[in-house]
Scaffold this motif. Structure first.
Motif, mmCIF file in Angstrom:
data_model
loop_
_atom_site.group_PDB
_atom_site.id
_atom_site.type_symbol
_atom_site.label_atom_id
_atom_site.label_comp_id
_atom_site.label_asym_id
_atom_site.label_seq_id
_atom_site.Cartn_x
_atom_site.Cartn_y
_atom_site.Cartn_z
ATOM 1 N N VAL A 428 0.834 -1.210 0.000
ATOM 2 C CA VAL A 428 0.000 0.000 0.000
ATOM 3 C C VAL A 428 0.865 1.256 0.000
ATOM 4 O O VAL A 428 0.642 2.173 -0.800
ATOM 5 C CB VAL A 428 -0.948 0.004 1.222
ATOM 6 C CG1 VAL A 428 -1.645 1.351 1.353
ATOM 7 C CG2 VAL A 428 -1.977 -1.111 1.094
ATOM 8 N N THR A 429 1.850 1.323 0.886
ATOM 9 C CA THR A 429 2.696 2.526 0.948
ATOM 10 C C THR A 429 3.543 2.671 -0.307
ATOM 11 O O THR A 429 3.787 3.785 -0.779
ATOM 12 C CB THR A 429 3.595 2.499 2.194
ATOM 13 O OG1 THR A 429 4.345 1.274 2.216
ATOM 14 C CG2 THR A 429 2.782 2.620 3.462
ATOM 15 N N GLY A 430 4.006 1.549 -0.860
ATOM 16 C CA GLY A 430 4.760 1.618 -2.104
ATOM 17 C C GLY A 430 3.923 2.164 -3.243
ATOM 18 O O GLY A 430 4.376 3.017 -4.023
ATOM 19 N N LEU A 431 2.678 1.679 -3.342
ATOM 20 C CA LEU A 431 1.771 2.155 -4.390
ATOM 21 C C LEU A 431 1.501 3.648 -4.246
ATOM 22 O O LEU A 431 1.566 4.410 -5.223
ATOM 23 C CB LEU A 431 0.460 1.364 -4.316
ATOM 24 C CG LEU A 431 -0.669 1.773 -5.267
ATOM 25 C CD1 LEU A 431 -0.223 1.680 -6.713
ATOM 26 C CD2 LEU A 431 -1.903 0.890 -5.039
ATOM 27 N N LEU A 432 1.222 4.085 -3.028
ATOM 28 C CA LEU A 432 0.956 5.507 -2.792
ATOM 29 C C LEU A 432 2.189 6.355 -3.097
ATOM 30 O O LEU A 432 2.091 7.436 -3.698
ATOM 31 C CB LEU A 432 0.509 5.722 -1.351
ATOM 32 C CG LEU A 432 -0.867 5.154 -0.974
ATOM 33 C CD1 LEU A 432 -1.096 5.278 0.529
ATOM 34 C CD2 LEU A 432 -1.970 5.859 -1.744
ATOM 35 N N ALA A 433 3.367 5.868 -2.687
ATOM 36 C CA ALA A 433 4.599 6.625 -2.935
ATOM 37 C C ALA A 433 4.900 6.718 -4.425
ATOM 38 O O ALA A 433 5.333 7.766 -4.920
ATOM 39 C CB ALA A 433 5.767 5.963 -2.202
ATOM 40 N N GLY A 434 4.662 5.631 -5.147
ATOM 41 C CA GLY A 434 4.892 5.649 -6.586
ATOM 42 C C GLY A 434 3.972 6.622 -7.302
ATOM 43 O O GLY A 434 4.415 7.403 -8.158
ATOM 44 N N LEU A 435 2.686 6.576 -6.945
ATOM 45 C CA LEU A 435 1.728 7.502 -7.559
ATOM 46 C C LEU A 435 2.062 8.951 -7.208
ATOM 47 O O LEU A 435 1.977 9.848 -8.062
ATOM 48 C CB LEU A 435 0.308 7.165 -7.097
ATOM 49 C CG LEU A 435 -0.285 5.852 -7.633
ATOM 50 C CD1 LEU A 435 -1.595 5.535 -6.920
ATOM 51 C CD2 LEU A 435 -0.507 5.928 -9.147
#
Length: 489
Positions: A428-435
């Motif tokens: 979840v945090t990786g996805l948010l950081a990437g976006l």
């Protein structure tokens, strides 16, 4: 232009009838409607995938890019090699999980693998956000193709309305099975159109392709090098090739299509033969370079092209017989509708299955989900058509980062298939950081290192954050890991 119009809409009627007939005598269920009963063999899966992958961009964007920018268009060939090589390894696993665990959508897999229905809701919501503007692009492309191929006899708004009434009919009635059989026809005419004009254009204007390169080398040498006429260099080409290659199968409609194959062997075989279809992009690029050479030596020709994406069709209508313009226009319309139909069905699937049922009404029966998804087909189509007609630039900002956005799903999918260590919090945090990284570079003026594509930078951040956060957050339960491991063995 009566001949052109007759060919274009005659073809539209034929494909609509075929799409409706494909659903006749088929039991209506969620699995049948959204994933074609998981029954597609090698040939039907091949044409379905090819027609959904090669959209209006293949007819308008490729030629327009080669015409206006130049050699950086080679990224379109490079990312295909990455995508199909990757698919050979991940495609069979996606198909196996879908078949054995009864997944209907991309978020089904992600939510189950990381034990979070709300992660599935979030992924579905993001998928719809990026699918709607992509659908809008196809709608506008369809209208543009018919308008130009008809010599302006039909406005693009009227063309859009007629075309997408037809698309809604066969998608509503037959679901993915209807899309599959219409894509079989669409792939044939797309293949004919894309290959033929690559030979016809350079011979018409210059007697062959050799003269095209000679003229460009003389009057516009940067067009044939990197950096090219738009200043796009090797780092941009390499990073965008990688981001598109990795994000290729992350588009929800293409990911879900993998569930429709009747076996892993069908998927693996298609990973091997689908690259052959990508060769059809080369003739379209040649057309773009041919138009650039012609415009460079003929100001009158250059004056007829108001937008780069119009170059091929304007040159076609003004310099070739109406019969050819009709067939090429039908091919372009086929490319647009084949991709659009998959986007329409998948968006309705994500909303009905993952946002409503999985998120807010878990007691909802699967048959009710299928009926709701079918009801959403015309609703979502009307929404996209209205946006295309009345607010054509409203969602451009989202469209420009489309690949950058969906590629941020890659760590969740790839690690979920091949690794045990990622945690829900890490994903979840990786996805948010990437976006967030993509948005910061694209819209907030944050510089991208070395001219790299913002999606590539976002993906690196995504992986890094997922790895770090997964190292100190609660692990996925052993029972879930064991279930996935046993299913994939």
């Amino acid at each position: 232009m009566t001949i052109s119009i007759a060919i274009i809409f005659g073809w539209l009627i034929v494909t609509t009838v075929v799409g409706v007939l494909a659903g006749r005598n088929q039991a209506f269920s969620m699995e049948n409607y959204f994933v074609g009963g998981r029954s597609f063999g090698t040939f039907l899966f091949y044409t379905t995938a090819a027609a959904e992958i090669y959209s209006a961009f293949a007819f308008l964007g490729l030629a327009g890019w080669a015409y206006s920018k130049g050699m950086s268009i080679v990224y379109a060939m490079a990312y295909g090699s990455i995508a199909y090589g990757l698919y050979f390894f991940i495609g069979p696993r996606i198909n196996r999980l879908g078949s054995r665990l009864k997944y209907i959508s991309q978020p089904d897999f992600i939510a189950d693998r990381y034990e979070s229905r709300w992660l599935g809701v979030f992924v579905a919501f993001i998928g719809v956000i990026f699918s709607i503007p992509y659908l809008q692009l196809q709608i506008m492309g369809a209208g543009m193709i018919v308008q130009l191929a008809s010599g302006g006899a039909i406005s693009w708004q009227i063309a859009v309305i007629i075309s997408f009434i037809a698309a809604v009919i066969f998608v509503y009635v037959s679901g993915l099975r209807g899309i599959g059989w219409t894509n079989f026809l669409q792939a044939i005419i797309m293949l004919f159109g894309m290959v033929s004009i690559g030979f016809i254009f350079p011979h018409k204007f210059f007697g062959g392709t050799a003269k095209v390169w000679e003229i460009l080398q003389e009057i516009k040498p940067n067009h044939l090098t990197l950096p090219d006429s738009a200043g796009l260099g090797i780092f941009w080409v390499a990073s965008v090739s990688l981001i598109c290659g990795l994000g290729f199968w992350m588009w929800p409609h293409i990911f879900t299509a993998t569930y429709a194959a009747k076996s892993e062997k069908v998927v693996r075989r298609n990973a091997t033969i689908l690259p052959l279809y990508s060769l059809t992009m080369i003739p379209i690029m040649v057309v773009g370079f041919t138009c650039a050479a012609k415009a460079g030596i003929d100001p009158a020709f250059a004056g007829t092209i108001t937008k780069p994406d119009h170059a091929m069709l304007i040159a076609l209508v003004n310099n070739f017989p109406p019969l050819l313009a009709g067939f090429i226009g039908a091919g372009g319309l086929a490319a647009s509708i084949s991709t659009s139909s998959g986007l329409i069905l998948t968006s309705s699937n994500l909303m009905a299955r993952n946002v409503i049922q999985k998120g807010f009404k878990p007691e909802m029966e699967d048959m009710a989900v299928a009926k709701l998804g079918r009801a959403l087909v015309p609703v979502l189509t009307v929404l996209a058509v209205l946006l295309a007609i009345f607010a054509p630039s409203m969602l451009v900002s989202l469209l420009l980062v489309g690949y950058s956005g969906v590629t941020q799903f890659f760590p969740a999918v790839f690690l979920g298939l091949f690794a045990k260590w990622p945690t829900k919090a890490g994903i979840v945090t990786g996805l948010l950081a990437g976006l967030a990284t993509v948005v910061a570079i694209k819209f907030m003026g944050v510089p991208s290192p070395m001219g790299l594509h913002e999606g590539f930078v976002g993906l690196i951040v995504n992986f890094a954050v997922a790895a770090v956060v997964s190292s100190f957050t609660p692990k996925i339960s052993p029972s879930t890991i064991d279930r996935f491991e046993s299913t994939l063995r």
